[in-house]
Scaffold this active site. Structure first.
Site, short mmCIF file in Angstrom:
data_model
loop_
_atom_site.label_atom_id
_atom_site.label_comp_id
_atom_site.label_asym_id
_atom_site.label_seq_id
_atom_site.Cartn_x
_atom_site.Cartn_y
_atom_site.Cartn_z
N ARG A 259 0.85 -1.18 0.00
CA ARG A 259 0.00 0.00 0.00
C ARG A 259 0.89 1.23 0.00
O ARG A 259 1.93 1.27 0.66
CB ARG A 259 -0.92 0.02 1.22
CG ARG A 259 -2.15 -0.88 1.09
CD ARG A 259 -3.11 -0.31 0.05
NE ARG A 259 -4.36 -1.04 -0.02
CZ ARG A 259 -4.61 -2.02 -0.88
NH1 ARG A 259 -3.67 -2.40 -1.73
NH2 ARG A 259 -5.79 -2.60 -0.91
N GLU A 287 -2.04 8.62 -4.42
CA GLU A 287 -2.17 7.78 -5.60
C GLU A 287 -3.30 8.32 -6.47
O GLU A 287 -4.45 8.43 -5.99
CB GLU A 287 -2.47 6.35 -5.17
CG GLU A 287 -2.31 5.33 -6.26
CD GLU A 287 -2.37 3.91 -5.73
OE1 GLU A 287 -1.31 3.35 -5.39
OE2 GLU A 287 -3.49 3.38 -5.67
N HIS A 306 -0.72 1.14 -10.02
CA HIS A 306 -1.47 0.19 -9.17
C HIS A 306 -2.10 -0.89 -10.07
O HIS A 306 -3.30 -1.16 -10.00
CB HIS A 306 -2.54 0.91 -8.37
CG HIS A 306 -2.94 0.14 -7.13
ND1 HIS A 306 -3.40 0.76 -5.99
CD2 HIS A 306 -2.95 -1.18 -6.85
CE1 HIS A 306 -3.68 -0.15 -5.06
NE2 HIS A 306 -3.42 -1.35 -5.57
#
Length: 343
Positions: A259, A287, A306
């Site tokens: 993460r 992000e 991601h």
């Protein structure tokens, strides 16, 4: 009561169970022709029962489709088993607070850090452990190989030709530290087993073959590559900070497939800007990183969006897990992947 057979089932050791539906505070109602005297649970799925191969239980459950895009179904107050739509933001999570009959939340992700703070008390949360392990492990190894062998250089400059003394590091004879030795960490180690490298596994607790987090000060200076796979919890938030990075050896590579907030971005920026460390990141904080963020233009930083879980096997594996969980719920059996505490 087992909804498929009508037989009584003892509540399992979790202290949770629609298996004894009376304990959930719902009144007994008839199932029509089945006449089981048990209320049919309302299940919310991102797609129809048929798409999960669950048509055979259609007469013992109620179901509605909620994909996170369309408006919430009118059965909001009846839903007891909720499969959260994947990658649909916070609104589907906020709906949990308006579900008084909710018993089980099934996440379609491995990480549940966004769900836990909004989970109503007494509701069982299950994640998608095992669904994403292979794809995330593949991405971790891909990032390691791409960055070590300089693949981005060749892609960005098709005319680039290395000088005779431009030698790249390899995984062979390297030491790789895997931070987080749950299902994904184990999957990474399995894929590294053929690369002739030493693997050091680090987990929350010490066990055979796994070093404790408290040993990082001793282990980090040995590692050529550090792969972060830990979930985001109160223990791991900003775990990879300036002090952590300072203990990594010069020229080491940091890979994050866990993460984004596990790594303190400004601290990493300082290290890669100096050229002392390299990085390969599938997750960042924030992000996504801004288009003009300095790390986006650094040759020693590789960033992917991601994308670890975005594979062709994701949908069928998720559907298989969801179908299994729904069947277990209906039978009153123990569920898979129950998230306990600060997981």
């Amino acid at each position: 009561m087992n909804l498929l057979t009508g037989s009584s089932i003892v509540k399992d050791q979790r202290g949770f169970g629609h298996s004894a539906l009376l304990s959930c505070g719902r009144a007994n109602t008839s199932l029509g022709s089945m006449s089981l005297g048990v209320e049919r649970p309302m299940i919310w799925l991102p797609e129809s029962l048929d798409s999960y191969g669950l048509v055979d239980i259609a007469d013992v459950v109620e179901s509605d489709v909620f994909d996170g895009i369309t408006s919430a179904p009118s059965s909001l107050e009846q839903v007891s088993f909720y499969v959260i739509p994947l990658l649909r933001g916070a609104e589907p999570l906020r709906l949990m607070a308006r579900m008084p009959a909710l018993e089980v939340v099934q996440a379609q992700s491995s990480g549940v850090d966004a769900i836990v703070p909004l989970l109503p008390a007494g509701v069982t949360l299950c994640n998608a452990r095992s669904v994403h392990d292979s794809a995330t492990a593949e991405m971790a190894v891909t990032l390691v190989l791409a960055q070590l062998r300089g693949i981005p250089d060749y892609v960005l400059d098709p005319g680039f030709w290395p000088a005779p003394d431009d030698l790249r590091p390899t995984l062979a004879d390297a030491t790789v530290l895997i931070l987080g030795y749950g299902a994904i960490g184990v999957a990474v180690a399995r894929r590294l087993s053929g690369f002739e490298c030493e693997v050091i596994a680090v987990g929350r607790t010490e066990r055979p073959g796994v070093e404790p987090v408290s040993a990082l000060a001793r282990l980090l200076p040995r590692a050529d590559v550090v792969i972060v796979t830990v979930p985001l919890t109160s223990e791991t938030d900003a775990m990879v900070d300036a002090a952590f990075l300072a203990q990594m050896r010069d020229g080491a590579l940091l890979v994050n497939v866990g993460r984004g907030p596990v790594v303190r971005t400004d601290d990493l920026l300082a290290e890669v800007a100096s050229g002392r460390l390299c990085a390969a990141l599938d997750v960042t904080d924030p992000e996504p990183l801004a288009a003009d963020h300095p790390m986006r233009s650094m040759a020693n930083v590789l960033i992917t969006p991601h994308a670890a879980g975005r594979t062709t096997v994701l949908a069928p594996r998720l559907k298989s897990l969801v179908a299994e969980q729904v069947r277990r719920y209906v039978r009153g059996d123990s569920l898979l992947n129950i998230v306990a505490g600060d997981y």
